[in-house]
Write a protein that holds these residues in place. Sequence first.
Motif, mmCIF file in Angstrom:
data_model
loop_
_atom_site.group_PDB
_atom_site.id
_atom_site.type_symbol
_atom_site.label_atom_id
_atom_site.label_comp_id
_atom_site.label_asym_id
_atom_site.label_seq_id
_atom_site.Cartn_x
_atom_site.Cartn_y
_atom_site.Cartn_z
ATOM 1 N N HIS A 87 32.190 59.374 53.126
ATOM 2 C CA HIS A 87 31.155 60.089 52.367
ATOM 3 C C HIS A 87 31.590 61.516 52.023
ATOM 4 O O HIS A 87 31.263 62.013 50.956
ATOM 5 N N LEU A 88 32.269 62.169 52.945
ATOM 6 C CA LEU A 88 32.787 63.522 52.723
ATOM 7 C C LEU A 88 34.307 63.414 52.632
ATOM 8 O O LEU A 88 34.987 63.263 53.649
ATOM 9 N N ASP A 89 34.820 63.468 51.406
ATOM 10 C CA ASP A 89 36.253 63.330 51.169
ATOM 11 C C ASP A 89 36.789 64.662 50.661
ATOM 12 O O ASP A 89 36.538 65.049 49.511
ATOM 13 N N PHE A 90 37.527 65.364 51.518
ATOM 14 C CA PHE A 90 38.029 66.685 51.153
ATOM 15 C C PHE A 90 39.005 66.635 49.981
ATOM 16 O O PHE A 90 39.032 67.545 49.159
ATOM 17 N N VAL A 91 39.801 65.579 49.871
ATOM 18 C CA VAL A 91 40.743 65.474 48.753
ATOM 19 C C VAL A 91 39.987 65.385 47.435
ATOM 20 O O VAL A 91 40.365 66.024 46.443
ATOM 21 N N THR A 92 38.905 64.619 47.404
ATOM 22 C CA THR A 92 38.082 64.553 46.190
ATOM 23 C C THR A 92 37.565 65.939 45.828
ATOM 24 O O THR A 92 37.623 66.348 44.661
ATOM 25 N N LEU A 93 37.069 66.677 46.816
ATOM 26 C CA LEU A 93 36.531 68.013 46.537
ATOM 27 C C LEU A 93 37.610 68.951 46.006
ATOM 28 O O LEU A 93 37.327 69.831 45.202
ATOM 29 N N GLY A 151 34.149 76.676 42.792
ATOM 30 C CA GLY A 151 32.813 77.162 42.481
ATOM 31 C C GLY A 151 31.784 76.058 42.323
ATOM 32 O O GLY A 151 30.589 76.335 42.238
ATOM 33 N N THR A 152 32.232 74.786 42.269
ATOM 34 C CA THR A 152 31.274 73.688 42.176
ATOM 35 C C THR A 152 30.398 73.706 43.430
ATOM 36 O O THR A 152 30.919 73.695 44.539
ATOM 37 N N PRO A 153 29.075 73.749 43.299
ATOM 38 C CA PRO A 153 28.219 73.726 44.485
ATOM 39 C C PRO A 153 28.340 72.392 45.224
ATOM 40 O O PRO A 153 28.309 71.322 44.613
ATOM 41 N N SER A 159 36.488 77.238 52.009
ATOM 42 C CA SER A 159 37.873 77.681 51.835
ATOM 43 C C SER A 159 38.511 77.089 50.581
ATOM 44 O O SER A 159 39.491 77.619 50.070
ATOM 45 N N MET A 160 37.946 75.992 50.060
ATOM 46 C CA MET A 160 38.419 75.404 48.805
ATOM 47 C C MET A 160 37.865 76.156 47.593
ATOM 48 O O MET A 160 38.210 75.839 46.461
ATOM 49 N N GLY A 161 36.968 77.100 47.847
ATOM 50 C CA GLY A 161 36.389 77.881 46.759
ATOM 51 C C GLY A 161 35.068 77.353 46.247
ATOM 52 O O GLY A 161 34.582 77.806 45.214
ATOM 53 N N HIS A 162 34.483 76.395 46.963
ATOM 54 C CA HIS A 162 33.199 75.839 46.529
ATOM 55 C C HIS A 162 32.046 76.619 47.141
ATOM 56 O O HIS A 162 32.158 77.169 48.230
ATOM 57 N N GLU A 163 30.923 76.640 46.430
ATOM 58 C CA GLU A 163 29.685 77.181 46.983
ATOM 59 C C GLU A 163 29.122 76.123 47.923
ATOM 60 O O GLU A 163 29.059 74.947 47.565
ATOM 61 N N VAL A 164 28.693 76.519 49.113
ATOM 62 C CA VAL A 164 28.183 75.565 50.100
ATOM 63 C C VAL A 164 26.698 75.809 50.301
ATOM 64 O O VAL A 164 26.269 76.934 50.532
ATOM 65 N N GLY A 165 25.914 74.737 50.177
ATOM 66 C CA GLY A 165 24.477 74.804 50.401
ATOM 67 C C GLY A 165 24.053 73.684 51.334
ATOM 68 O O GLY A 165 24.880 72.907 51.813
ATOM 69 N N SER A 166 22.741 73.599 51.596
ATOM 70 C CA SER A 166 22.213 72.615 52.541
ATOM 71 C C SER A 166 21.207 71.675 51.898
ATOM 72 O O SER A 166 20.472 72.059 50.994
ATOM 73 N N LEU A 167 21.199 70.452 52.416
ATOM 74 C CA LEU A 167 20.176 69.457 52.095
ATOM 75 C C LEU A 167 19.359 69.264 53.361
ATOM 76 O O LEU A 167 19.807 68.612 54.309
ATOM 77 N N ALA A 168 18.184 69.875 53.414
ATOM 78 C CA ALA A 168 17.337 69.792 54.596
ATOM 79 C C ALA A 168 16.207 68.798 54.352
ATOM 80 O O ALA A 168 15.530 68.876 53.315
ATOM 81 N N PRO A 169 16.009 67.853 55.262
ATOM 82 C CA PRO A 169 14.934 66.866 55.076
ATOM 83 C C PRO A 169 13.592 67.532 54.779
ATOM 84 O O PRO A 169 13.190 68.482 55.446
ATOM 85 N N GLY A 170 12.934 67.031 53.725
ATOM 86 C CA GLY A 170 11.618 67.538 53.353
ATOM 87 C C GLY A 170 11.641 68.778 52.500
ATOM 88 O O GLY A 170 10.598 69.240 52.040
#
Length: 179
Positions: free
Chosen positions: A67-73, A79-81, A98-109
Amino acid sequence: MFTVTALGHQGWLIRTPRTRVLIDPVLTPHFTRMPLTKPAVHPPRRIDLAAFPPIDAVLITHEHPDHLDFVTLQHLPRGTPVLLSSHASDAARRVIASMGHEVGSLAPGRPCLVGELAVLPLPPYVIGEPGENEVDIVPLLVRDHAGHGNFFTSVDIVQVPEMAQEGRRNPDRLGVWTH
């Protein structure tokens, strides 16, 4: 217009005229964090990453390597969120940043907006015996603001009536439902 494209395994591309979101994408032929067994993505497919459409956000339901594939990212523009389950590790967040992406959260609800799409992360609902269920997974309901479509995935967990109830409460009717 609202389209859902299966990318193999449990990866999805959801599009509206102005918004494109990836869910759990593995755009390479193999799950890259499983080098000893080299399991392949099914169905087999060839993706031309140079011709891939621009992506507005990537939604990652949990940290398993399928589900989380670092090579794909790494193939996506900096800058892709990338929105991770709120239960994701600090290590995963640091690697993605560290790859330069913006990191956010998916919180239930806690719904969030990505362009023309409303994303509602849901809780796993079922907490059973150890190993029966995974509390770090975030099932997702994604719907188009204009009402042209919606998509639900329970990812790797058991579907329960509460998921369908949540789905019916939000859009007029359920669209694509995956498990």
